[in-house]
Write an enzyme that holds these catalytic residues in place. Structure first.
Site, PDB file in Angstrom:
ATOM      1  N   GLU A  81       0.859  -1.185   0.000  1.00 31.40           N
ATOM      2  CA  GLU A  81       0.000   0.000   0.000  1.00 31.40           C
ATOM      3  C   GLU A  81       0.903   1.246   0.000  1.00 31.40           C
ATOM      4  O   GLU A  81       1.976   1.252   0.618  1.00 31.40           O
ATOM      5  CB  GLU A  81      -0.950  -0.013   1.211  1.00 31.40           C
ATOM      6  CG  GLU A  81      -2.074   0.991   1.030  1.00 31.40           C
ATOM      7  CD  GLU A  81      -3.325   0.735   1.876  1.00 31.40           C
ATOM      8  OE1 GLU A  81      -3.279  -0.093   2.799  1.00 31.40           O
ATOM      9  OE2 GLU A  81      -4.357   1.389   1.596  1.00 31.40           O
ATOM     10  N   ASP A  83       1.264   3.992   1.478  1.00 31.18           N
ATOM     11  CA  ASP A  83       1.834   4.639   2.669  1.00 31.18           C
ATOM     12  C   ASP A  83       3.118   3.938   3.120  1.00 31.18           C
ATOM     13  O   ASP A  83       3.878   4.488   3.911  1.00 31.18           O
ATOM     14  CB  ASP A  83       0.824   4.731   3.828  1.00 31.18           C
ATOM     15  CG  ASP A  83       0.062   3.460   4.112  1.00 31.18           C
ATOM     16  OD1 ASP A  83      -0.018   2.598   3.219  1.00 31.18           O
ATOM     17  OD2 ASP A  83      -0.457   3.320   5.226  1.00 31.18           O
ATOM     18  N   HIS A 146      -3.729  -6.625   6.021  1.00 33.38           N
ATOM     19  CA  HIS A 146      -5.081  -6.524   5.552  1.00 33.38           C
ATOM     20  C   HIS A 146      -5.191  -6.504   4.028  1.00 33.38           C
ATOM     21  O   HIS A 146      -6.280  -6.314   3.483  1.00 33.38           O
ATOM     22  CB  HIS A 146      -5.732  -5.260   6.139  1.00 33.38           C
ATOM     23  CG  HIS A 146      -5.171  -3.967   5.565  1.00 33.38           C
ATOM     24  ND1 HIS A 146      -6.010  -3.024   5.027  1.00 33.38           N
ATOM     25  CD2 HIS A 146      -3.929  -3.499   5.398  1.00 33.38           C
ATOM     26  CE1 HIS A 146      -5.293  -1.994   4.583  1.00 33.38           C
ATOM     27  NE2 HIS A 146      -4.034  -2.259   4.798  1.00 33.38           N
ATOM     28  N   ASP A 165       0.987  -3.221   9.065  1.00 34.26           N
ATOM     29  CA  ASP A 165      -0.193  -2.505   9.581  1.00 34.26           C
ATOM     30  C   ASP A 165      -0.720  -3.088  10.902  1.00 34.26           C
ATOM     31  O   ASP A 165      -1.369  -2.373  11.679  1.00 34.26           O
ATOM     32  CB  ASP A 165      -1.329  -2.527   8.553  1.00 34.26           C
ATOM     33  CG  ASP A 165      -1.142  -1.490   7.462  1.00 34.26           C
ATOM     34  OD1 ASP A 165      -0.648  -0.390   7.757  1.00 34.26           O
ATOM     35  OD2 ASP A 165      -1.486  -1.784   6.309  1.00 34.26           O
ATOM     36  N   TYR A 193      -8.215   2.037  14.972  1.00 31.00           N
ATOM     37  CA  TYR A 193      -7.504   1.560  13.776  1.00 31.00           C
ATOM     38  C   TYR A 193      -8.005   0.166  13.392  1.00 31.00           C
ATOM     39  O   TYR A 193      -8.304  -0.118  12.230  1.00 31.00           O
ATOM     40  CB  TYR A 193      -5.994   1.543  14.063  1.00 31.00           C
ATOM     41  CG  TYR A 193      -5.156   1.231  12.861  1.00 31.00           C
ATOM     42  CD1 TYR A 193      -4.606   2.254  12.095  1.00 31.00           C
ATOM     43  CD2 TYR A 193      -4.918  -0.085  12.468  1.00 31.00           C
ATOM     44  CE1 TYR A 193      -3.838   1.966  10.976  1.00 31.00           C
ATOM     45  CE2 TYR A 193      -4.159  -0.381  11.357  1.00 31.00           C
ATOM     46  CZ  TYR A 193      -3.620   0.650  10.615  1.00 31.00           C
ATOM     47  OH  TYR A 193      -2.867   0.361   9.509  1.00 31.00           O
ATOM     48  N   HIS A 226       2.594   1.946  11.809  1.00 31.69           N
ATOM     49  CA  HIS A 226       1.916   3.191  12.204  1.00 31.69           C
ATOM     50  C   HIS A 226       1.936   3.303  13.726  1.00 31.69           C
ATOM     51  O   HIS A 226       1.624   2.334  14.424  1.00 31.69           O
ATOM     52  CB  HIS A 226       0.452   3.208  11.758  1.00 31.69           C
ATOM     53  CG  HIS A 226       0.252   3.149  10.278  1.00 31.69           C
ATOM     54  ND1 HIS A 226       0.492   4.219   9.445  1.00 31.69           N
ATOM     55  CD2 HIS A 226      -0.186   2.144   9.481  1.00 31.69           C
ATOM     56  CE1 HIS A 226       0.208   3.875   8.192  1.00 31.69           C
ATOM     57  NE2 HIS A 226      -0.210   2.615   8.188  1.00 31.69           N
TER      58      HIS A 226
HETATM   59 FE1  FEO Z   1      -2.304  -0.975   4.476  1.00 30.57          FE
HETATM   60 FE2  FEO Z   1      -0.659   1.316   6.365  1.00 30.57          FE
HETATM   61  O1  FEO Z   1      -1.238   0.513   4.756  1.00 30.57           O
END
Ligand code: FEO
Length: 398
Positions: A81, A83, A146, A165, A193, A226
């Protein structure tokens, strides 16, 4: 923020996105977020994940601070992804790593996304081990935790799990460790989250936690991509939180989410709330005009009951409720009791339409109440009794 050496030779390099509020276009990040990535300085200098593209300058600066002129030998892409892979192409171009490790599905995603022709990609299915000098890295695919490409990287010598994640929270902070921040807030943001990103994949979470146990992986540090990192006893705490989230055991709590045109549905919702509260159920009354759907989901996810309200509008329901229900259904909440209330002027389809959504989410439905025009005391009493009936259904379920 400058790089932080989290263990000797292992660095957090991430970017703190203080101003981020929209997360991936569908969820709110009220406290900002971070994009964590990691660098292991060993015989093979190994970069684990990158950051969002707009932080390319930050990543270069952080790499230079740790490495000087030394190059990156290996890159591990745990998840594609943007990010986390936003700077991957730039890293490959500038640092020309010898190898890029990713999962089987990661390779497909990488190819489709970056359309590379000559990247040195090596697929590492579950169980693969690579040597980077004094340390080894092993890989565990976590498909649909995910995304299909998601995987976890484990370093046995350091007892670190780089979980991407999983275990993340959207929280921009100057601290790096979970034990340096307020625990209640951390728990709240971690649950938020989970509710908005991980919830539909709860069976995969349970399977992954069981696999970690079966494999006997010793984990002393959890590094999500994150938010805050976990060390020591906090690792077990984080895994316990995830076990509980994934089991979706309901709490003695109900969420009434509604929209209203001339406040009739709102007043009915309030009467239902009174019936629930008088029976000792903790209630959240959330109007869609004032709450984002991701904040509603953060409350719905551990509630035993969801009551949805809308007046009839154009033979259906109000658009903000259609948005909410579409979002909720996609996140596949389990083990819920559902009910509906709504007012109408003439055609009166609202409660039928709302109940269909609840049934589509396999909720145990308590019959809804609809009322023509302005509700009176008799209607409020019916709604109050409906609240009490839902409370009884909750008690039977707990
Ligand atoms: Fe599934 Fe933090 O990207």
């Amino acid at each position: 923020m400058r790089p932080v050496e989290i263990k000797e030779g292992v660095f957090w390099l991430g970017a703190v996105d203080w101003n981020r509020r929209d997360f991936h276009g569908y969820s709110k990040a009220h406290k900002g977020t971070t994009y964590n990535n990691f660098l292991i300085v060993d015989e093979k200098v190994t970069l684990i994940d990158t950051v969002a593209e707009e932080f390319w300058g930050t990543l270069q600066c952080n790499l230079a601070q740790v490495l000087g002129d030394r190059k990156i030998d290996y890159v591990v892409a745990n998840h594609l992804e943007p990010d986390h892979s936003g700077c991957l192409a730039k890293v490959v171009e500038k640092y020309q790593p010898e190898k890029i490790f990713t999962s089987p599905m990661g390779q497909k995603a990488m190819k489709a996304h970056f359309k590379y022709t000559d990247w040195p990609v090596e697929v590492v299915p579950t169980g693969t081990e690579i040597n980077i000098g004094k340390r080894t890295l092993s890989f565990l695919e976590t498909r649909m935790l995910h995304w299909p490409d998601s995987m976890l990287t484990y370093c046995p010598e350091e007892k670190i799990a780089f979980t991407n994640d999983a275990f993340g929270q959207n929280w921009a902070t100057s601290e790096r460790w979970a034990d340096q921040v307020d625990r209640y807030r951390l728990q709240e943001l971690m649950a938020n989250y989970y509710a908005n990103i991980v919830l539909p994949y709860s069976p995969v979470v349970l399977k992954t936690l069981a696999t970690i146990k079966e494999m006997g992986l010793e984990i002393e540090t959890i590094c999500p991509d994150h938010g805050l990192l976990f060390r020591g006893e906090d690792c077990a705490w984080a895994m316990e939180q995830y076990q509980a989230y994934a089991e979706q055991k309901p709490k003695n709590k109900a969420v009434i989410v509604y929209d209203t045109m001339w406040h009739s549905t709102e007043k009915m919702a309030e009467a239902v709330a009174c019936g629930l509260a008088d029976e000792g159920v903790s209630v959240r009354l959330m109007c869609m005009k004032n709450n984002h759907h991701s904040d509603v989901m953060a409350e719905v996810f551990d509630a035993a009951a969801v009551i949805v309200g809308s007046p009839t509008h154009n033979n259906g329901i109000l658009p903000l409720m259609a948005d909410m229900l579409t979002y909720m259904k996609g996140l596949r909440p389990q083990n819920k009791i559902g009910s509906a209330v709504g007012s109408f002027g003439w055609s009166g389809e609202c409660v039928k339409a709302l109940t269909q959504w609840l049934e589509d989410m396999n909720m145990e439905v308590v019959e809804g109440i609809k009322n023509q025009y302005v509700p009176d005391h008799e209607v409020f009493n019916k709604c109050y009794e409906q609240g009490k009936a839902i409370a009884a259904a909750i008690k039977a379920k707990l």
